[in-house]
Design a protein around this motif. Structure first.
Motif: not given
Length: 389
Positions: A296-303, A307-312
Motif C-alpha cells: 500500500s505504501s509503495m502504491h501511494q508513493l508511486l501515485s 505514475l499509473l500504479a494499480v491499487r494492490p
C-alpha cells in the motif's frame, strides 16, 4: 528425385525476428548469491527465502533424507516429511487434506485436468495464470473463458451446460495484483452445483488472518465444493506446490492426476524449508499484514509521483508502461540504478499492456521503499504517466 525440405527447426529464426520486431525477446540473467541490488522482482513476499530457520530447515532435511526424493510419490518419493507438510498446510489453511507437488504449475495442472473429465464444462477467468490456462487446454472437458472478475458472466456460462462443471480462477491475479470476487464466484458456482478451483499462489502468506489465504478470508476454507492450489515458492520462500480440499478429492488426485503420478516427488530440502517457513509464519502472523502495508505504501508513493500504479489487493503492485520496448528499457534502467523489478509484456499480460511488476516484501524498510520509488520515478520513460494504450 528427393524434394527439398526446410532445415530442422528452421522456423525458429523467423519467430526470433518477429519477437525482436515486437520488442518481446526474453533473456536469462543469472544473479549472484549476494547481489547488492534491491529486489522488487522476486515473489519472496515475506522475506523468508534466506531466513536462517528456513535455510536450516532445507539443510536438515537434505542431511537426513538426501538430495532428492528418488522417485515418484507413489513409488519411493513420499517421505514422512511430505506427509507432515501436507498435514500442517491443510490445518493452517482450514482444509481437510492436502497433496504436495513438485511445483505450483504441476499442482494447477493436476487440479484442473483431474477435476474436469470428459463431458464437463470449465469456466475460466480471462486473467488466469498460464498454469491454469494450460490445465484447461489439457483437460478433457470443454472450456469457456469468462471476462475478468465477472461473476455474472460465470453464471451465464454455467447456465449453458447440464453436466458436471467447475469454475477456475486465481485468488490474486499475478499481473495487476487485483483480487477475485471469490464469495460471488462461489455463489454462482453453487447455483449450478459446480465446483470451484482457486489458485491462491499470491494469497497464501499475505491475505487472510495470519496469511491463511484469500479462500479462508472469503469463508470458503473447508467447503465441500472448493479446491485450492498454493505454491510453496512465494510467501514460504521454498519450492513446490500443493492442492488442498476435501479428503475424497485429494484421494482422487492421488489416483488420477498425471502430474502427481508420473512426476518425481518434491525434494526433501524444499519440503523442509517450506515446513520451517510455515511454522515461522504461524509464530509471526504479523508478517502478512506487513507485506500488505508495504504494498500500500509503495502504491501511494508511486501515485504521488504521477505514475499509473494499480491499487494492490495483496503484495503485487503494477506500474503501466507506454509500450513493451519502453517497459524493457525502464526495467534495465532500474537495474543499472541498483533496483530489480519485474517486466511484464505480451503475451504474458492478457490485456496487451506492458508494465513493471513490483513485489512488496514484509522485510522492506520504509527507506528502501522510498528509494525504490525514487529510482522508478527517475527512470520512467516518456508517456509512463499516461500509459495504458
Amino acid at each position: 528425385m528427393a524434394t527439398p525440405h526446410t532445415p530442422a527447426f528452421g522456423w525458429i529464426g523467423a519467430q526470433r525476428r518477429a519477437r525482436e520486431a515486437a520488442g518481446l525477446v526474453r533473456t536469462l540473467r543469472p544473479r549472484p548469491a549476494d547481489s547488492p541490488v534491491l529486489d522488487l522482482a522476486s515473489n519472496d513476499y515475506l522475506g523468508l527465502a534466506r531466513h536462517p530457520e528456513v535455510v536450516e530447515g532445507a539443510a536438515a532435511a537434505a542431511r537426513r533424507w538426501g538430495g532428492g526424493a528418488t522417485g515418484s510419490r507413489l513409488v519411493t518419493g513420499s517421505t514422512e516429511l511430505h506427509a507432515r507438510l501436507e498435514r500442517e498446510l491443510a490445518e493452517f489453511c482450514g482444509f481437510e487434506a492436502a497433496l504436495v507437488f513438485s511445483s505450483g504449475y504441476a499442482a494447477n495442472l493436476a487440479a484442473v485436468t483431474a477435476l474436469a473429465p470428459h463431458g464437463s464444462l470449465i469456466v475460466s477467468d480471462a486473467g488466469n495464470h498460464a498454469s491454469l490456462i494450460d490445465g484447461c487446454r489439457l483437460a478433457r472437458g470443454a472450456t469457456q473463458v469468462a471476462p475478468h472478475a465477472d461473476p455474472e458472466a460465470v453464471r451465464k456460462a454455467l447456465g449453458t451446460h447440464e453436466g458436471p462443471s467447475v469454475v477456475v480462477t486465481d485468488s490474486v491475479f499475478s499481473v495487476d495484483g487485483d483480487r477475485a470476487p471469490l464469495a460471488e464466484l462461489a455463489g454462482a458456482a453453487r447455483e449450478f452445483g459446480a465446483g470451484l478451483i482457486v489458485d491462491d499462489a499470491h494469497g497464501l502468506g499475505v491475505v487472510g488472518p495470519g496469511g491463511r489465504g484469500v479462500p479462508h478470508e472469503a469463508g470458503l476454507a473447508g467447503a465441500a465444493d472448493t479446491v485450492v492450489s498454493v505454491t510453496l515458492s512465494k510467501s514460504l520462500g521454498s519450492q513446490g506446490g500443493a492442492v488442498l480440499g476435501p479428503a475424497h478429492v485429494i484421494d482422487h488426485l492421488v489416483n488420477a492426476a498425471r502430474t502427481f503420478i508420473f512426476d518425481t516427488g518434491l525434494a526433501p530440502a524444499a519440503c523442509g524449508s517450506a515446513l520451517a517457513a510455515l511454522r515461522l509464519l504461524r509464530r509471526e502472523p504479523e508478517r502478512a499484514a506487513r507485506a500488505r502495508h508495504v504494498a500500500s505504501s509503495m502504491h501511494q508513493l508511486l501515485s504521488e509521483e504521477g505514475l499509473l500504479a494499480v491499487r494492490p489487493d495483496a503484495a503485487v503492485v503494477s506500474v503501466r508502461a507506454p509500450s513493451p520496448d519502453a517497459a524493457v528499457r525502464w526495467a534495465a534502467d532500474c537495474r543499472d540504478a541498483g533496483l530489480s523489478v519485474g517486466c511484464f509484456r505480451p503475451p504474458s499480460v492478457p490485456d496487451g499492456i506492458a508494465r513493471l511488476r513490483l513485489t512488496a516484501r514484509a522485510d522492506l524498510t520504509a527507506t528502501e521503499v522510498a528509494e525504490a520509488v525514487r529510482v522508478i520515478s527517475r527512470t520512467a520513460p516518456n508517456g509512463a504517466a499516461t500509459a495504458g494504450s
